[in-house]
Design a protein around this motif. Sequence first.
Motif, short mmCIF file in Angstrom:
data_model
loop_
_atom_site.label_atom_id
_atom_site.label_comp_id
_atom_site.label_asym_id
_atom_site.label_seq_id
_atom_site.Cartn_x
_atom_site.Cartn_y
_atom_site.Cartn_z
N GLU A 14 -28.78 -65.48 -5.56
CA GLU A 14 -30.05 -66.05 -5.95
C GLU A 14 -30.37 -67.29 -5.11
OE1 GLU A 14 -30.94 -66.29 -10.23
OE2 GLU A 14 -28.94 -65.44 -10.55
N SER A 16 -33.74 -70.49 -5.02
CA SER A 16 -35.00 -70.95 -5.61
C SER A 16 -35.47 -72.21 -4.90
CB SER A 16 -34.84 -71.22 -7.11
OG SER A 16 -33.96 -72.28 -7.34
N GLN A 18 -39.10 -75.23 -5.20
CA GLN A 18 -40.30 -75.66 -5.91
C GLN A 18 -41.37 -76.11 -4.94
OE1 GLN A 18 -38.77 -78.63 -8.68
NE2 GLN A 18 -38.84 -77.09 -10.30
N MET A 71 -39.76 -67.59 0.56
CA MET A 71 -38.48 -67.18 -0.03
C MET A 71 -37.64 -66.43 1.00
SD MET A 71 -36.12 -66.83 -2.30
CE MET A 71 -36.85 -67.65 -3.70
N TYR A 75 -35.09 -69.05 2.62
CA TYR A 75 -34.02 -69.12 1.62
C TYR A 75 -33.12 -67.89 1.55
CZ TYR A 75 -36.39 -73.32 0.14
OH TYR A 75 -36.94 -74.57 0.13
N THR A 102 -42.09 -72.86 -9.41
CA THR A 102 -40.71 -72.60 -9.07
C THR A 102 -40.61 -71.14 -8.68
OG1 THR A 102 -39.91 -74.27 -10.64
CG2 THR A 102 -38.32 -72.62 -9.90
N VAL A 103 -40.13 -70.91 -7.47
CA VAL A 103 -40.00 -69.57 -6.92
C VAL A 103 -38.53 -69.21 -6.95
CG1 VAL A 103 -40.49 -68.10 -4.93
CG2 VAL A 103 -41.98 -70.06 -5.42
N CYS A 104 -38.20 -68.11 -7.62
CA CYS A 104 -36.81 -67.67 -7.76
C CYS A 104 -36.68 -66.26 -7.21
CB CYS A 104 -36.38 -67.66 -9.22
SG CYS A 104 -36.41 -69.27 -10.01
N LYS A 106 -33.84 -63.04 -6.31
CA LYS A 106 -32.52 -62.49 -6.60
C LYS A 106 -32.36 -61.16 -5.86
CE LYS A 106 -29.50 -61.13 -10.41
NZ LYS A 106 -29.36 -61.09 -11.88
N VAL A 121 -38.53 -61.25 -7.10
CA VAL A 121 -38.96 -62.64 -6.99
C VAL A 121 -39.96 -62.94 -8.11
CG1 VAL A 121 -39.93 -64.40 -5.47
CG2 VAL A 121 -38.68 -62.48 -4.48
#
Length: 142
Positions: A14, A16, A18, A71, A75, A102-104, A106, A121
């Motif tokens: 994962e 993340s 912001q 992302m 990341y 907040t961008v997450c 996985k 995402v």
Amino acid sequence: MNEYRFADIAIGMEASFQKTITTEMEDAFREISGDENPLHRDDAFAREISGGKFSGHAAFGMLTASMYSTMAGMYLPGKYSLIHSLEEVSFMKPVFVGDQLTVCGKVVDKHDDLKLIILKVTIKNQDNKTVSRARMKVLVMK
């Protein structure tokens, strides 16, 4: 910027970050896209057509969606990424200037033969409400 290689990536990884939406971001996106819809610049118009549900003009959905690129490119996986496709992109709630997103992401699948990963995402606002989500296929070039 992360520099994950395909061999470094595992299902379940994962990442993340912001980002706060600003007027300057909206202006730059408007200039690039040419989208002059009053929903994205006129507070009174946005309040009127939303029946008072919107506090002001809504940020561009595609401005929010541009964070999917961040992302993958910065990341997960980062430097060696090439977005193959975005699937099942949904916009569930409007975003406004001042919202902290907040961008997450996985990793939910990995295809060795193509050096391709699949990310789930989500983008949530400061109230932990999901404003957008997508599945991304990303090629990992190393």
